[in-house]
Motif scaffolding. Structure first.
Motif, PDB file in Angstrom:
ATOM      1  N   SER A   1       0.821  -1.110   0.002  1.00 37.73           N
ATOM      2  CA  SER A   1      -0.088   0.088  -0.020  1.00 37.73           C
ATOM      3  C   SER A   1       1.018   1.151  -0.076  1.00 37.73           C
ATOM      4  O   SER A   1       0.297   2.344   0.142  1.00 37.73           O
TER       5      SER A   1
ATOM      6  N   ASP B   1      -8.722   7.556  -7.731  1.00 41.98           N
ATOM      7  CA  ASP B   1      -8.875   8.740  -8.061  1.00 41.98           C
ATOM      8  C   ASP B   1      -7.616   9.260  -8.678  1.00 41.98           C
ATOM      9  O   ASP B   1      -7.306  10.652  -8.914  1.00 41.98           O
ATOM     10  N   SER B   2      -6.282   8.417  -8.764  1.00 44.16           N
ATOM     11  CA  SER B   2      -5.162   9.091  -9.312  1.00 44.16           C
ATOM     12  C   SER B   2      -4.934   8.787 -10.526  1.00 44.16           C
ATOM     13  O   SER B   2      -5.742   7.984 -11.461  1.00 44.16           O
ATOM     14  N   ARG B   3      -3.986   9.322 -11.306  1.00 45.12           N
ATOM     15  CA  ARG B   3      -3.575   9.233 -12.733  1.00 45.12           C
ATOM     16  C   ARG B   3      -3.243   7.874 -12.972  1.00 45.12           C
ATOM     17  O   ARG B   3      -2.603   7.201 -12.016  1.00 45.12           O
TER      18      ARG B   3
ATOM     19  N   ARG C   1      -5.234  10.813 -17.343  1.00 41.05           N
ATOM     20  CA  ARG C   1      -6.150  11.186 -16.193  1.00 41.05           C
ATOM     21  C   ARG C   1      -7.079  12.082 -16.841  1.00 41.05           C
ATOM     22  O   ARG C   1      -6.989  12.920 -17.819  1.00 41.05           O
TER      23      ARG C   1
ATOM     24  N   TRP D   1      -4.591   0.508  -4.799  1.00 38.50           N
ATOM     25  CA  TRP D   1      -4.187   0.075  -3.571  1.00 38.50           C
ATOM     26  C   TRP D   1      -5.227   0.338  -2.549  1.00 38.50           C
ATOM     27  O   TRP D   1      -5.826   1.308  -2.233  1.00 38.50           O
ATOM     28  N   PHE D   2      -5.255  -0.532  -1.396  1.00 36.94           N
ATOM     29  CA  PHE D   2      -6.241  -0.384  -0.251  1.00 36.94           C
ATOM     30  C   PHE D   2      -5.103  -0.312   0.891  1.00 36.94           C
ATOM     31  O   PHE D   2      -3.949  -0.207   0.621  1.00 36.94           O
TER      32      PHE D   2
END
Lengths: 387, 387
Positions: free
Chosen positions: A224, A312-314, A335, A355-356
């Protein structure tokens, strides 16, 4: 090295863009751009150095540390009288700064009152460097030219694509080595040692160069934290390991990421991996000239949304010629909001990781936009690896 | 990792120096200083990040990219509410800059009108970063605090010395590997592959970390270009090869350089090597607490002058904790004019090379100043190697 004609063509396009932006003098401090325009290649970017572009001159001027001038003579196409230097007593000195010497030099050649383009957002042009230039030639007007050359680098020549394909062969070789080297009970650093060996030895017909980023292979809960580097902890049974690395040939990069499970993957990880692979495949299938970066991201986002995921990221960026600390070109990103139109011979690293807090999966490709679609540069199975 | 007490002591000394310089808020962007104060360690310095020191707060605050906040939780001693982040849409964006978000954050906690120390001369604090901060909090006064923490790092704790000794063991191991790997007919990159393998695998009891500079091993006429990186050219009979590398343990470095001749060294090279070794030995013999850096350089300069040689660049620098692109601490240099007084547990890389246009020789040591003199950290024969 490229032909002098190729360097001159790059320079011609640079001057064209300088004219558009009304820049009379361009100071290039990004080592990738210095290399792109002159061929300059040495691990000397930890001291101040630059390439100066004057529209009226056929060749740029290289300015750097005295002991690096030989490297400029050795690696660039410039005639030797265009290779200038400052003395060693400017290096990390509390009383004088290399930009003081460079400002005097610019003033001496009559450029102290010009509109000067500088790369404001570049690791190797510090806040202090700008302040000293402003102090040294107070009549100059400094304007931001951070990505002027970076944008010209986006569309690769066939020879550059050839270099990236060589880098991609090395990337595949290094990833295969990683999959062999990572094993339960083996230390993380020992796996990295093998990966580095593969990256640098390259192939029998050409050697590998140093990638701009070290191999990243966080394991277990550290998956992560994508940018954490290795430790000497041994891998454990059931670790998830994300491997992100690049092959590099003559400073051109082909990055690649895969995810490996030591033991039996949980259903959650298996499911997440197939969602990532499906999304990646759909995004790659959507790539063709005329499509925008944000449209590719949208295909990915909708694909994972069908399975209830959101990120939510590129998910990617333009890639190619680079130096540490980053192999991205810092121009187009895949993005939301990026309206860059894809063109043939653009090259991207698409790296849709999810990723968590306690685990993550990344599976990536470096691709070349072709006339009709795209091709992945590395031929490596696009799946979750289990060992 | 160090004990929380050691980090707090470093922070206490930092705040003490802030008070001396009248700095109300200190923004630390040099990754070595971030690590020194908090333990933060990840390859995330290619995006904007910082540690904020407020005299009234017991713990610093870490601010970085959202996806790196987990790495901060994993590697620092900070409580999680002191780990703050900006969103991914600030990364390499044409419309907003991470410092915009950070300026708002500083304003929100009431620091928008303070006297703020920033590291102006640091690879990871760009000219643009300063401009955006100035724009975001226009009532702040920004002052240069570039070397504030670097100077505190000069005197190492015993635990830090222990880390450097481990790095030195790795350096010796890597240099031995280099001497075995470099051979006539073997490609330069294949030698580097072996060296990297040794640097990263480390020893059976502890692993190696990535050094801040790649192995440098220019050969033949390229020995006059000390920062040129390897190619895939095979070494030739009678090549001179200068090998400069470091061992690295937990980001602490012990650099080491040696020179190797493949075949029979010429009388010129043999003579130059013995001059360098003699000068190095005399300089090391002169090291003890109370002596200044420039006095050490003078011993060297006079030693080589007896043999008719002259060298005008610095011959060493303070070394320790570091990140790419440089392993030097950028504080004291062993050169004319540097009046830094040596103290016990300072550590330096002394690298007295002499280069001519077509050949050069470098032989170096990393040493620790002791109570009575100094000790070289690596035990590797101090001579010209011939193979």
């Amino acid at each position: 090295m490229f032909t002098t004609e190729e360097y001159k063509e790059r320079l011609r396009r640079t001057k064209e863009q300088m004219a558009v932006e009304g820049i009379e003098v361009l100071l290039i401090t990004n080592p990738s751009n210095m290399n792109y325009l002159t061929g300059y290649n040495a691990w000397s970017f930890y001291v101040h150095q630059m390439v100066v572009i004057l529209p009226e001159e056929e060749e740029p001027r290289w300015i750097g540390r005295k002991q690096d001038a030989n490297a400029a003579k050795e690696t660039t196409w410039l005639q030797h009288q265009h290779i200038l230097f400052y003395n060693d007593d400017y290096i990390q000195s509390p009383i004088q700064h290399p930009m003081d010497a460079i400002a005097r030099l610019l003033d001496k050649i009559g450029k102290g009152g010009c509109r000067i383009g500088v790369e404001l957002e570049n690791y190797y042009f510090t806040a202090k460097a700008l302040k000293q230039l402003e102090k040294g030639i107070p009549n100059a007007e400094f304007v931001d030219a951070t990505l002027l050359v970076n944008y010209l680098r986006m569309i690769k020549s066939d020879k550059e694509i050839g270099y990236m394909k060589r880098a991609a062969v090395i990337a595949g070789h290094a990833m295969k080595t990683a999959m062999d080297a990572i094993d339960s009970g083996r230390r993380e650093n020992d796996a990295v040692a093998d990966i580095y060996h593969a990256q640098i030895s390259g192939t029998a017909s050409y050697g590998g160069d140093y990638p701009a980023i070290v191999p990243l292979l966080p394991a277990g809960t550290r998956t992560s934290s994508p940018h954490i580097t290795w430790s000497d902890r041994p891998y454990q049974d059931n670790d998830i390991v994300i491997v992100e690395l690049a092959g590099c040939f003559q400073r051109y990069h082909a990055p690649l990421a895969r995810t490996l499970v030591l033991g039996s993957p949980t259903d959650k990880v298996k499911n997440l991996s197939s969602v990532v692979v499906e999304g990646l495949n759909e995004a790659l299938a959507a790539v063709k000239p005329g499509v925008t970066c944000e449209e590719i991201e949208e295909v990915w986002r909708k694909s994972i949304a069908r399975h209830g995921f959101f990120k939510d990221s590129r998910i990617g960026y333009s890639v190619g010629l680079s130096y540490p600390p980053d192999w991205g070109e810092h121009t187009a990103s895949i993005r939301r909001g990026d309206k860059t139109i894809l063109r043939p011979n653009m090259t991207f690293h698409i790296i849709p990781g999810i990723w968590f807090d306690d685990y993550g999966v990344e599976i990536s490709e470096t691709f070349q936009v072709t006339e009709t679609g795209c091709i992945a540069l590395t031929d490596f199975p696009r799946k979750l690896f289990v060992k």
